[in-house]
Design a protein around this motif. Structure first.
Motif, PDB file in Angstrom:
ATOM      1  N   SER A 142       0.863  -1.179   0.000  1.00  0.00           N
ATOM      2  CA  SER A 142       0.000   0.000   0.000  1.00  0.00           C
ATOM      3  C   SER A 142       0.899   1.228   0.000  1.00  0.00           C
ATOM      4  N   HIS A 143       0.859   1.962  -1.106  1.00  0.00           N
ATOM      5  CA  HIS A 143       1.636   3.196  -1.236  1.00  0.00           C
ATOM      6  C   HIS A 143       0.759   4.387  -0.884  1.00  0.00           C
ATOM      7  N   PHE A 144       1.332   5.346  -0.169  1.00  0.00           N
ATOM      8  CA  PHE A 144       0.636   6.578   0.187  1.00  0.00           C
ATOM      9  C   PHE A 144       1.545   7.743  -0.181  1.00  0.00           C
ATOM     10  N   THR A 145       1.143   8.531  -1.191  1.00  0.00           N
ATOM     11  CA  THR A 145       1.930   9.681  -1.592  1.00  0.00           C
ATOM     12  C   THR A 145       1.307  10.950  -1.035  1.00  0.00           C
ATOM     13  N   THR A 146       2.164  11.909  -0.748  1.00  0.00           N
ATOM     14  CA  THR A 146       1.703  13.168  -0.180  1.00  0.00           C
ATOM     15  C   THR A 146       2.676  14.282  -0.535  1.00  0.00           C
ATOM     16  N   ASN A 147       2.262  15.502  -0.282  1.00  0.00           N
ATOM     17  CA  ASN A 147       3.114  16.684  -0.439  1.00  0.00           C
ATOM     18  C   ASN A 147       3.618  16.883  -1.862  1.00  0.00           C
ATOM     19  N   LEU A 148       2.787  16.557  -2.854  1.00  0.00           N
ATOM     20  CA  LEU A 148       3.210  16.730  -4.250  1.00  0.00           C
ATOM     21  C   LEU A 148       3.344  18.212  -4.567  1.00  0.00           C
ATOM     22  N   VAL A 149       4.545  18.589  -5.012  1.00  0.00           N
ATOM     23  CA  VAL A 149       4.823  19.947  -5.463  1.00  0.00           C
ATOM     24  C   VAL A 149       5.161  19.856  -6.949  1.00  0.00           C
ATOM     25  N   ILE A 150       4.427  20.605  -7.763  1.00  0.00           N
ATOM     26  CA  ILE A 150       4.604  20.592  -9.211  1.00  0.00           C
ATOM     27  C   ILE A 150       5.171  21.940  -9.652  1.00  0.00           C
ATOM     28  N   THR A 151       6.182  21.875 -10.517  1.00  0.00           N
ATOM     29  CA  THR A 151       6.770  23.084 -11.096  1.00  0.00           C
ATOM     30  C   THR A 151       6.720  22.942 -12.607  1.00  0.00           C
ATOM     31  N   PHE A 152       6.080  23.886 -13.269  1.00  0.00           N
ATOM     32  CA  PHE A 152       6.000  23.848 -14.724  1.00  0.00           C
ATOM     33  C   PHE A 152       7.237  24.490 -15.318  1.00  0.00           C
ATOM     34  N   ASN A 153       7.799  23.818 -16.326  1.00  0.00           N
ATOM     35  CA  ASN A 153       8.990  24.290 -17.031  1.00  0.00           C
ATOM     36  C   ASN A 153       8.635  24.462 -18.502  1.00  0.00           C
ATOM     37  N   GLY A 154       7.603  25.224 -18.760  1.00  0.00           N
ATOM     38  CA  GLY A 154       7.096  25.403 -20.108  1.00  0.00           C
ATOM     39  C   GLY A 154       5.690  24.846 -20.200  1.00  0.00           C
ATOM     40  N   ILE A 155       5.151  24.858 -21.395  1.00  0.00           N
ATOM     41  CA  ILE A 155       3.770  24.433 -21.606  1.00  0.00           C
ATOM     42  C   ILE A 155       3.615  22.921 -21.456  1.00  0.00           C
ATOM     43  N   ASP A 156       4.601  22.156 -21.927  1.00  0.00           N
ATOM     44  CA  ASP A 156       4.477  20.702 -21.999  1.00  0.00           C
ATOM     45  C   ASP A 156       5.484  19.939 -21.154  1.00  0.00           C
ATOM     46  N   ARG A 157       6.045  20.587 -20.167  1.00  0.00           N
ATOM     47  CA  ARG A 157       7.037  19.914 -19.312  1.00  0.00           C
ATOM     48  C   ARG A 157       6.883  20.422 -17.891  1.00  0.00           C
ATOM     49  N   ALA A 158       7.005  19.496 -16.946  1.00  0.00           N
ATOM     50  CA  ALA A 158       6.895  19.862 -15.534  1.00  0.00           C
ATOM     51  C   ALA A 158       7.734  18.885 -14.719  1.00  0.00           C
ATOM     52  N   THR A 159       8.096  19.315 -13.527  1.00  0.00           N
ATOM     53  CA  THR A 159       8.743  18.425 -12.569  1.00  0.00           C
ATOM     54  C   THR A 159       7.851  18.350 -11.340  1.00  0.00           C
ATOM     55  N   GLY A 160       8.018  17.266 -10.619  1.00  0.00           N
ATOM     56  CA  GLY A 160       7.255  17.088  -9.393  1.00  0.00           C
ATOM     57  C   GLY A 160       8.087  16.351  -8.374  1.00  0.00           C
ATOM     58  N   VAL A 161       7.802  16.624  -7.129  1.00  0.00           N
ATOM     59  CA  VAL A 161       8.415  15.872  -6.036  1.00  0.00           C
ATOM     60  C   VAL A 161       7.306  15.585  -5.032  1.00  0.00           C
ATOM     61  N   CYS A 162       7.281  14.352  -4.550  1.00  0.00           N
ATOM     62  CA  CYS A 162       6.331  13.978  -3.511  1.00  0.00           C
ATOM     63  C   CYS A 162       6.995  12.964  -2.586  1.00  0.00           C
ATOM     64  N   ASP A 163       6.429  12.847  -1.424  1.00  0.00           N
ATOM     65  CA  ASP A 163       6.903  11.859  -0.456  1.00  0.00           C
ATOM     66  C   ASP A 163       5.997  10.639  -0.537  1.00  0.00           C
ATOM     67  N   VAL A 164       6.565   9.478  -0.221  1.00  0.00           N
ATOM     68  CA  VAL A 164       5.794   8.240  -0.252  1.00  0.00           C
ATOM     69  C   VAL A 164       6.151   7.396   0.958  1.00  0.00           C
ATOM     70  N   ASP A 165       5.123   6.824   1.535  1.00  0.00           N
ATOM     71  CA  ASP A 165       5.285   5.786   2.546  1.00  0.00           C
ATOM     72  C   ASP A 165       4.595   4.556   1.993  1.00  0.00           C
ATOM     73  N   CYS A 166       5.231   3.416   2.161  1.00  0.00           N
ATOM     74  CA  CYS A 166       4.666   2.159   1.695  1.00  0.00           C
ATOM     75  C   CYS A 166       4.789   1.149   2.815  1.00  0.00           C
ATOM     76  N   ILE A 167       3.727   0.424   3.017  1.00  0.00           N
ATOM     77  CA  ILE A 167       3.755  -0.677   3.971  1.00  0.00           C
ATOM     78  C   ILE A 167       3.242  -1.895   3.223  1.00  0.00           C
ATOM     79  N   GLY A 168       3.815  -3.035   3.529  1.00  0.00           N
ATOM     80  CA  GLY A 168       3.388  -4.238   2.836  1.00  0.00           C
ATOM     81  C   GLY A 168       4.024  -5.475   3.419  1.00  0.00           C
ATOM     82  N   THR A 169       3.784  -6.574   2.738  1.00  0.00           N
ATOM     83  CA  THR A 169       4.315  -7.861   3.150  1.00  0.00           C
ATOM     84  C   THR A 169       5.104  -8.443   1.987  1.00  0.00           C
TER      85      THR A 169
END
Length: 155
Positions: free
Chosen positions: A80-107
């Motif tokens: 089970s993945h849980f992503t949060t805090n997504l920050v998106i930065t656009f670098n033009g009309i058709d390109r962007a970067t993003g960073v987010c944090d993820v916690d995953c718990i599983g077996t």
């Protein structure tokens, strides 16, 4: 710039943000539910998924399919993945970067409960009107067993 042009650009930016958020969520749902069609749809055919240690770097559709189907899914009974805090930065009309944090718990396949904490550093591209991930770098902070913990559905 006309008011109509400005409004169209702002609307495009809002729609693009929603599309990028959906890609990040579809990664989690596709991986955790073993939905290959959903998972594979987030990547451009020439994408790079740089998971880093202990897994490595995987390129193009074939590499991403290989690591997912032949290495990661067999290694995890459930995740089970849980992503949060997504920050998106656009670098033009058709390109962007993003960073987010993820916690995953599983077996893992040996029955061991695991926890993972990381950040995803994404490069998104829009081609022919469609946004997808062209590069994802994973920076892991921990990948640890949870001794004595059994993850199971409620009785």
């Amino acid at each position: 710039m006309t008011e109509a042009t400005d409004l169209a650009q702002r609307l495009d930016r809002v729609e693009s943000r929603f599309a990028l958020h959906d890609l990040v969520s579809d990664y989690c749902h596709g991986f955790d539910k073993r939905d290959w069609d959903r998972f594979s749809a987030i990547w451009w055919p020439d994408a790079v998924w740089d998971i880093g240690p202990p897994f490595g770097k995987f390129e193009a559709s074939e590499g991403i399919a290989h690591v997912t189907k032949d290495i990661l899914w067999p290694a995890w009974l459930a995740s089970s993945h849980f992503t949060t805090n997504l920050v998106i930065t656009f670098n033009g009309i058709d390109r962007a970067t993003g960073v987010c944090d993820v916690d995953c718990i599983g077996t893992t396949s040996d029955g061991q409960a695991q926890t993972v904490s990381a950040s995803y550093f994404d490069t998104f591209e829009r081609r022919d009107g469609v946004w997808k991930i062209v590069h994802r770098k994973v920076k892991m902070y921990h990948f640890n067993p949870l001794p004595g913990v059994t993850l199971s559905a409620p009785a």
